[in-house]
Write a protein that holds these residues in place. Structure first.
Motif, PDB file in Angstrom:
ATOM      1  N   MET A   1      49.263  13.426  40.333  1.00 42.14           N
ATOM      2  CA  MET A   1      50.365  12.874  41.333  1.00 42.14           C
ATOM      3  C   MET A   1      51.382  13.274  41.337  1.00 42.14           C
ATOM      4  N   SER A   2      52.042  13.415  40.129  1.00 40.89           N
ATOM      5  CA  SER A   2      53.390  13.688  39.557  1.00 40.89           C
ATOM      6  C   SER A   2      53.646  15.163  39.979  1.00 40.89           C
ATOM      7  N   THR A   3      52.792  16.000  40.295  1.00 40.26           N
ATOM      8  CA  THR A   3      53.114  17.441  40.512  1.00 40.26           C
ATOM      9  C   THR A   3      53.241  17.506  41.941  1.00 40.26           C
ATOM     10  N   VAL A   4      52.501  16.831  42.737  1.00 38.76           N
ATOM     11  CA  VAL A   4      52.678  16.492  44.169  1.00 38.76           C
ATOM     12  C   VAL A   4      54.200  16.078  44.608  1.00 38.76           C
ATOM     13  N   LEU A   5      54.339  14.967  43.906  1.00 37.32           N
ATOM     14  CA  LEU A   5      55.736  14.423  44.361  1.00 37.32           C
ATOM     15  C   LEU A   5      57.020  15.309  43.565  1.00 37.32           C
ATOM     16  N   ALA A   6      56.777  16.095  42.268  1.00 37.28           N
ATOM     17  CA  ALA A   6      57.820  17.030  42.181  1.00 37.28           C
ATOM     18  C   ALA A   6      57.951  18.263  43.104  1.00 37.28           C
ATOM     19  N   ALA A   7      56.657  18.751  43.377  1.00 38.79           N
ATOM     20  CA  ALA A   7      56.822  19.707  44.563  1.00 38.79           C
ATOM     21  C   ALA A   7      57.603  19.560  45.981  1.00 38.79           C
ATOM     22  N   VAL A   8      57.240  18.182  46.381  1.00 43.11           N
ATOM     23  CA  VAL A   8      58.040  17.774  47.413  1.00 43.11           C
ATOM     24  C   VAL A   8      59.591  17.671  47.273  1.00 43.11           C
ATOM     25  N   HIS A   9      59.738  17.265  46.046  1.00 49.13           N
ATOM     26  CA  HIS A   9      61.181  17.141  45.433  1.00 49.13           C
ATOM     27  C   HIS A   9      61.833  18.309  45.343  1.00 49.13           C
ATOM     28  N   GLU A  10      61.335  19.420  44.874  1.00 52.02           N
ATOM     29  CA  GLU A  10      61.685  20.899  44.807  1.00 52.02           C
ATOM     30  C   GLU A  10      61.919  21.316  46.353  1.00 52.02           C
ATOM     31  N   LEU A  11      60.941  21.286  47.026  1.00 49.13           N
ATOM     32  CA  LEU A  11      60.897  22.062  48.554  1.00 49.13           C
ATOM     33  C   LEU A  11      61.914  21.277  49.389  1.00 49.13           C
TER      34      LEU A  11
END
Length: 75
Positions: A1-11
């Motif tokens: 889940m943290s990878t999805v949150l991190a991807a949104v944060h980066e994008l």
């Protein structure tokens, strides 16, 4: 889940919520071809209060303040 949150944060350029991005961009960033898996992760994050989404299935997502707190290291 943290990878999805991190991807949104980066994008979203690490800008504070609510800064939105498209789900297809999140999927490309994660390199996941399975749309169902990405949609399930988004639904779970929304249910937990870590993200907000539009549409069903979601076309855009944003982190919430609570979601952002999960990514920020605590002192």
């Amino acid at each position: 889940m943290s990878t999805v949150l991190a991807a949104v944060h980066e994008l979203t350029g690490r800008r504070p919520p609510p800064t939105w991005t498209h789900v297809d961009k999140v999927q490309r960033k994660l390199g996941i071809g399975n749309t169902d898996a990405v949609e399930a992760a988004i639904r779970l994050a929304v249910a937990k209060g870590w993200m907000r989404s539009d549409g069903d299935p979601a076309t855009s997502v944003t982190l919430t303040v609570d979601g952002l707190k999960l990514l920020v290291p605590r002192p």
